[in-house]
Scaffold this motif. Structure first.
Motif, PDB file in Angstrom:
ATOM      1  N   ILE A 133       0.275   3.463   9.357  1.00  0.00           N
ATOM      2  CA  ILE A 133      -0.867   4.029   8.633  1.00  0.00           C
ATOM      3  C   ILE A 133      -1.028   3.292   7.312  1.00  0.00           C
ATOM      4  O   ILE A 133      -0.046   2.985   6.631  1.00  0.00           O
ATOM      5  CB  ILE A 133      -0.641   5.535   8.373  1.00  0.00           C
ATOM      6  CG1 ILE A 133      -0.554   6.277   9.711  1.00  0.00           C
ATOM      7  CG2 ILE A 133      -1.755   6.107   7.512  1.00  0.00           C
ATOM      8  CD1 ILE A 133      -0.157   7.731   9.567  1.00  0.00           C
ATOM      9  N   ARG A 134      -2.251   3.026   6.929  1.00  0.00           N
ATOM     10  CA  ARG A 134      -2.519   2.314   5.682  1.00  0.00           C
ATOM     11  C   ARG A 134      -3.083   3.293   4.643  1.00  0.00           C
ATOM     12  O   ARG A 134      -4.242   3.679   4.734  1.00  0.00           O
ATOM     13  CB  ARG A 134      -3.506   1.175   5.911  1.00  0.00           C
ATOM     14  CG  ARG A 134      -3.758   0.346   4.659  1.00  0.00           C
ATOM     15  CD  ARG A 134      -4.784  -0.728   4.912  1.00  0.00           C
ATOM     16  NE  ARG A 134      -5.099  -1.464   3.693  1.00  0.00           N
ATOM     17  CZ  ARG A 134      -6.034  -2.382   3.589  1.00  0.00           C
ATOM     18  NH1 ARG A 134      -6.782  -2.675   4.652  1.00  0.00           N
ATOM     19  NH2 ARG A 134      -6.259  -3.012   2.450  1.00  0.00           N
ATOM     20  N   PRO A 135      -2.281   3.666   3.673  1.00  0.00           N
ATOM     21  CA  PRO A 135      -2.789   4.578   2.636  1.00  0.00           C
ATOM     22  C   PRO A 135      -3.865   3.911   1.785  1.00  0.00           C
ATOM     23  O   PRO A 135      -3.735   2.742   1.416  1.00  0.00           O
ATOM     24  CB  PRO A 135      -1.543   4.877   1.790  1.00  0.00           C
ATOM     25  CG  PRO A 135      -0.381   4.454   2.606  1.00  0.00           C
ATOM     26  CD  PRO A 135      -0.862   3.329   3.466  1.00  0.00           C
ATOM     27  N   ASP A 194       0.836  -1.204   0.000  1.00  0.00           N
ATOM     28  CA  ASP A 194       0.000   0.000   0.000  1.00  0.00           C
ATOM     29  C   ASP A 194       0.868   1.250   0.000  1.00  0.00           C
ATOM     30  O   ASP A 194       0.605   2.215  -0.733  1.00  0.00           O
ATOM     31  CB  ASP A 194      -0.930   0.006   1.219  1.00  0.00           C
ATOM     32  CG  ASP A 194      -2.028  -1.040   1.119  1.00  0.00           C
ATOM     33  OD1 ASP A 194      -2.387  -1.404  -0.020  1.00  0.00           O
ATOM     34  OD2 ASP A 194      -2.517  -1.492   2.158  1.00  0.00           O
ATOM     35  N   TRP A 195       1.912   1.241   0.825  1.00  0.00           N
ATOM     36  CA  TRP A 195       2.799   2.393   0.893  1.00  0.00           C
ATOM     37  C   TRP A 195       3.611   2.554  -0.392  1.00  0.00           C
ATOM     38  O   TRP A 195       3.863   3.677  -0.838  1.00  0.00           O
ATOM     39  CB  TRP A 195       3.734   2.274   2.102  1.00  0.00           C
ATOM     40  CG  TRP A 195       3.233   3.043   3.285  1.00  0.00           C
ATOM     41  CD1 TRP A 195       2.780   2.544   4.462  1.00  0.00           C
ATOM     42  CD2 TRP A 195       3.112   4.466   3.387  1.00  0.00           C
ATOM     43  NE1 TRP A 195       2.379   3.556   5.297  1.00  0.00           N
ATOM     44  CE2 TRP A 195       2.576   4.754   4.667  1.00  0.00           C
ATOM     45  CE3 TRP A 195       3.384   5.521   2.530  1.00  0.00           C
ATOM     46  CZ2 TRP A 195       2.323   6.046   5.096  1.00  0.00           C
ATOM     47  CZ3 TRP A 195       3.146   6.819   2.956  1.00  0.00           C
ATOM     48  CH2 TRP A 195       2.620   7.071   4.226  1.00  0.00           C
ATOM     49  N   LYS A 196       4.022   1.450  -0.981  1.00  0.00           N
ATOM     50  CA  LYS A 196       4.782   1.532  -2.229  1.00  0.00           C
ATOM     51  C   LYS A 196       3.933   2.155  -3.334  1.00  0.00           C
ATOM     52  O   LYS A 196       4.414   3.007  -4.096  1.00  0.00           O
ATOM     53  CB  LYS A 196       5.268   0.147  -2.631  1.00  0.00           C
ATOM     54  CG  LYS A 196       6.355  -0.406  -1.715  1.00  0.00           C
ATOM     55  CD  LYS A 196       6.799  -1.790  -2.151  1.00  0.00           C
ATOM     56  CE  LYS A 196       7.885  -2.335  -1.234  1.00  0.00           C
ATOM     57  NZ  LYS A 196       8.318  -3.702  -1.629  1.00  0.00           N
ATOM     58  N   ARG A 197       2.672   1.727  -3.427  1.00  0.00           N
ATOM     59  CA  ARG A 197       1.783   2.305  -4.446  1.00  0.00           C
ATOM     60  C   ARG A 197       1.513   3.784  -4.162  1.00  0.00           C
ATOM     61  O   ARG A 197       1.476   4.611  -5.075  1.00  0.00           O
ATOM     62  CB  ARG A 197       0.478   1.506  -4.502  1.00  0.00           C
ATOM     63  CG  ARG A 197       0.608   0.136  -5.159  1.00  0.00           C
ATOM     64  CD  ARG A 197      -0.762  -0.447  -5.435  1.00  0.00           C
ATOM     65  NE  ARG A 197      -1.480  -0.746  -4.205  1.00  0.00           N
ATOM     66  CZ  ARG A 197      -1.443  -1.923  -3.580  1.00  0.00           C
ATOM     67  NH1 ARG A 197      -0.718  -2.919  -4.087  1.00  0.00           N
ATOM     68  NH2 ARG A 197      -2.137  -2.117  -2.481  1.00  0.00           N
ATOM     69  N   ALA A 198       1.309   4.102  -2.872  1.00  0.00           N
ATOM     70  CA  ALA A 198       1.038   5.497  -2.509  1.00  0.00           C
ATOM     71  C   ALA A 198       2.237   6.390  -2.832  1.00  0.00           C
ATOM     72  O   ALA A 198       2.072   7.492  -3.370  1.00  0.00           O
ATOM     73  CB  ALA A 198       0.698   5.590  -1.021  1.00  0.00           C
ATOM     74  N   LEU A 199       3.436   5.907  -2.521  1.00  0.00           N
ATOM     75  CA  LEU A 199       4.641   6.698  -2.796  1.00  0.00           C
ATOM     76  C   LEU A 199       4.866   6.861  -4.292  1.00  0.00           C
ATOM     77  O   LEU A 199       5.333   7.915  -4.746  1.00  0.00           O
ATOM     78  CB  LEU A 199       5.858   6.055  -2.133  1.00  0.00           C
ATOM     79  CG  LEU A 199       5.906   6.150  -0.605  1.00  0.00           C
ATOM     80  CD1 LEU A 199       7.132   5.422  -0.072  1.00  0.00           C
ATOM     81  CD2 LEU A 199       5.929   7.614  -0.160  1.00  0.00           C
ATOM     82  N   ALA A 220      -3.091  10.729  -3.123  1.00  0.00           N
ATOM     83  CA  ALA A 220      -2.219   9.551  -3.106  1.00  0.00           C
ATOM     84  C   ALA A 220      -2.340   8.753  -1.811  1.00  0.00           C
ATOM     85  O   ALA A 220      -2.237   7.520  -1.811  1.00  0.00           O
ATOM     86  CB  ALA A 220      -0.765   9.977  -3.315  1.00  0.00           C
ATOM     87  N   LEU A 221      -2.561   9.456  -0.705  1.00  0.00           N
ATOM     88  CA  LEU A 221      -2.624   8.789   0.596  1.00  0.00           C
ATOM     89  C   LEU A 221      -4.039   8.398   0.992  1.00  0.00           C
ATOM     90  O   LEU A 221      -4.230   7.448   1.760  1.00  0.00           O
ATOM     91  CB  LEU A 221      -2.049   9.702   1.679  1.00  0.00           C
ATOM     92  CG  LEU A 221      -0.579  10.118   1.528  1.00  0.00           C
ATOM     93  CD1 LEU A 221      -0.218  11.158   2.576  1.00  0.00           C
ATOM     94  CD2 LEU A 221       0.331   8.905   1.641  1.00  0.00           C
TER      95      LEU A 221
END
Length: 239
Positions: free
Chosen positions: A65-67, A4-9, A111-112
Motif C-alpha cells: 500500500i502506498r500512503p 512513503d511509509w517512513k514519512r507516514a509512520l 497520516a496514511l
C-alpha cells in the motif's frame, strides 16, 4: 520500507503522541476500566494485535500500500474534538473515551491518506473494542437473559411468572442482575470472532460475519449457563 511509509509512520507517531499527551486523562480512565472490569481485560491485546496484523501477519500486503497523507482525517479529528468537549461538559466518560479513539482514527486517516486508510481500516477498527460499551449493551443483554429464561421455562413446562427482571419458577425466585447479562462472554467472543476474521479473510463483510457469529456464541454461552442454573435448582430442589 519505502520513503512513503517512513514519512507516514513519522506523521502517525507524532500525531498519536500529541493526541495521547493532550487527552492523557481519558487514556488513564480507559486503562482503569480495563484493570478493574473483567469484561474489558481483553482490551490490553488490541494494540499488540494491530501491530502484529499489520507488521507481521499481512506485512507484504501492508507494504504494497502506498500512503499518501492528506487532509481527509482533519474533519474526523475535528469531530472527535468537538465530541470530546461536549462529553467533558456533560461528564460522560464513554463519550470522552469514544472521542479519543475517533481522534486516533483521524490521525491514522490523515497520516496514511484516505485510500491507504480504507484498505487498512478493518484492522484499525479493532481500536473500538477498547471503548467500554457496557452502559449500552448491558441493559439489552440483561433483558435478553430474562427472555431466554422465560423461553426455557416455557419449553420444559415449568410454571413461571415474570415481573420486570424478577422471575418466579416453581418455588424458586430469581433476580436477573447486571452480572447475569453475560457481558464478558459477549464482548470476548465478539472480539475473538473479529480477530479470527482478520486472520482468515480480507473482505470486511466476512470479517463482520465472523464477529457476529462470535457474538452469537457469547449469547449462547450465557444462555446455557443461566438455564443450567435454573434446571439444576428444579432437579435438586435448591435455590
Amino acid at each position: 520500507m519505502s520513503q512513503d511509509w517512513k514519512r507516514a509512520l513519522l506523521g502517525l507517531g507524532v500525531g498519536c503522541f500529541l493526541t495521547v499527551w493532550i487527552l492523557w486523562p481519558t487514556l488513564q480512565s480507559l486503562t482503569q476500566v480495563w484493570r478493574s472490569n473483567q469484561a474489558y481485560q481483553f482490551a490490553w491485546l488490541v494494540v499488540p494485535l494491530i501491530a502484529y496484523m499489520l507488521g507481521w501477519h499481512d506485512r507484504l500486503g501492508t507494504l504494497l500500500i502506498r500512503p499518501q497523507p492528506d487532509l481527509s482525517g482533519v474533519a474526523l479529528a475535528s469531530i472527535a474534538a468537538v465530541a470530546w468537549i461536549a462529553s467533558d461538559l456533560m461528564n460522560i466518560d464513554a463519550g470522552r473515551q469514544l472521542s479519543f479513539i475517533l481522534a486516533i482514527q483521524g490521525v491514522c486517516m490523515a497520516a496514511l491518506g484516505w485510500g491507504a486508510y480504507w484498505r487498512l481500516s478493518p484492522t484499525l477498527l479493532l481500536m473500538f473494542f477498547m471503548v467500554p460499551s457496557g452502559d449500552f449493551l448491558q441493559p439489552i443483554l440483561r433483558q435478553l437473559t430474562v427472555n431466554i429464561i422465560e423461553l426455557f421455562a416455557t419449553a420444559v413446562g415449568l410454571p413461571h411468572q415474570v415481573e420486570g427482571f424478577q422471575i418466579a419458577i416453581g418455588e424458586s425466585e430469581y433476580i436477573v442482575l447486571n452480572e447475569c447479562a453475560g457481558l464478558p462472554y459477549f464482548l470476548l467472543a465478539t472480539f475473538l470472532g473479529y480477530v479470527f476474521g482478520l486472520m482468515l479473510y480480507r473482505s470486511i463483510y466476512k470479517i463482520l460475519a465472523l464477529a457476529l457469529f462470535g457474538a452469537f456464541i457469547g449469547i449462547l454461552s450465557n444462555a446455557l449457563r443461566v438455564c443450567a442454573i435454573v434446571w439444576f435448582d428444579c432437579v435438586q430442589g435448591s435455590q
